[in-house]
Scaffold this motif. Structure first.
Motif, mmCIF file in Angstrom:
data_model
loop_
_atom_site.group_PDB
_atom_site.id
_atom_site.type_symbol
_atom_site.label_atom_id
_atom_site.label_comp_id
_atom_site.label_asym_id
_atom_site.label_seq_id
_atom_site.Cartn_x
_atom_site.Cartn_y
_atom_site.Cartn_z
ATOM 1 N N LEU A 11 0.830 -1.206 0.000
ATOM 2 C CA LEU A 11 0.000 0.000 0.000
ATOM 3 C C LEU A 11 0.866 1.259 0.000
ATOM 4 O O LEU A 11 0.544 2.242 -0.674
ATOM 5 C CB LEU A 11 -0.944 -0.003 1.200
ATOM 6 N N GLU A 12 1.964 1.227 0.737
ATOM 7 C CA GLU A 12 2.883 2.369 0.764
ATOM 8 C C GLU A 12 3.440 2.658 -0.626
ATOM 9 O O GLU A 12 3.459 3.806 -1.080
ATOM 10 C CB GLU A 12 4.030 2.086 1.733
ATOM 11 N N VAL A 13 3.872 1.613 -1.326
ATOM 12 C CA VAL A 13 4.408 1.794 -2.677
ATOM 13 C C VAL A 13 3.306 2.289 -3.609
ATOM 14 O O VAL A 13 3.500 3.227 -4.381
ATOM 15 C CB VAL A 13 5.043 0.485 -3.197
ATOM 16 N N CYS A 19 8.087 6.791 -8.883
ATOM 17 C CA CYS A 19 8.344 6.075 -10.133
ATOM 18 C C CYS A 19 7.048 5.450 -10.666
ATOM 19 O O CYS A 19 6.734 5.571 -11.849
ATOM 20 C CB CYS A 19 9.418 5.004 -9.905
ATOM 21 N N LEU A 20 6.296 4.796 -9.793
ATOM 22 C CA LEU A 20 5.033 4.185 -10.210
ATOM 23 C C LEU A 20 4.073 5.240 -10.753
ATOM 24 O O LEU A 20 3.476 5.063 -11.818
ATOM 25 C CB LEU A 20 4.381 3.451 -9.028
ATOM 26 N N ALA A 25 1.277 7.906 -15.241
ATOM 27 C CA ALA A 25 0.941 9.142 -15.947
ATOM 28 C C ALA A 25 1.529 9.123 -17.357
ATOM 29 O O ALA A 25 0.864 9.543 -18.318
ATOM 30 C CB ALA A 25 1.443 10.350 -15.162
ATOM 31 N N ALA A 26 2.749 8.637 -17.495
ATOM 32 C CA ALA A 26 3.388 8.574 -18.815
ATOM 33 C C ALA A 26 2.604 7.669 -19.749
ATOM 34 O O ALA A 26 2.412 7.996 -20.928
ATOM 35 C CB ALA A 26 4.830 8.089 -18.685
#
Length: 146
Positions: A11-13, A19-20, A25-26
């Protein structure tokens, strides 16, 4: 078997990983630009690559790889369809036969000229959908990371 990594770390990541979030978005931006550029037969990556070649003098493969933060092998692979479609020419440099010069062909310049207004319109629409200060702050932050 007990968890070696607690679910809270997942959940933290999910919630905090820059980066995620940049990758997500990219991918979303890439889909919008790919859809917009489809009528001229380009992907967003091909458009960016062709724009990198739009210089007063033909750049070298190495210079374009550095500009786009790509390794030479990946760039070479990305150039193949553009060369096959007659949009880009790849020639040995006259002063160093090991170096490759990349040039937009006449057809490539025409396609790029058709793509630029599409890119401008799509880019403006995306920026218009963001809070006023975000585009400049986002650009500055991303440039600082790269």
């Amino acid at each position: 078997m007990s968890r070696l990594v607690p679910f809270e770390a997942t959940l933290e990541v999910r919630d905090a990983c820059l980066c995620l979030h940049v990758q997500r978005a990219a991918r979303a931006l890439a889909r919008r630009f790919d859809e917009a550029l489809r009528p001229v037969g380009l992907t967003h990556g091909q458009f960016s690559l062709m724009m990198a070649l739009n210089q007063p003098r033909s750049p070298t493969l190495g210079a374009v790889a550095r500009l786009l933060a790509m390794d030479r092998t990946t760039l070479t692979a990305a150039l193949k369809p553009l060369e096959r479609d007659g949009l880009v020419s790849i020639q040995a440099a006259p002063d160093d036969r090991r170096s490759r010069l990349l040039t937009l062909t006449g057809k490539g310049l025409e396609v790029l000229a058709s793509a630029v207004p599409i890119w401008r319109d799509t880019h403006a629409a995306i920026e218009a959908g963001l809070p006023r200060a975000w585009p400049d702050a986002l650009r500055a932050g991303l440039l600082a990371l790269s």
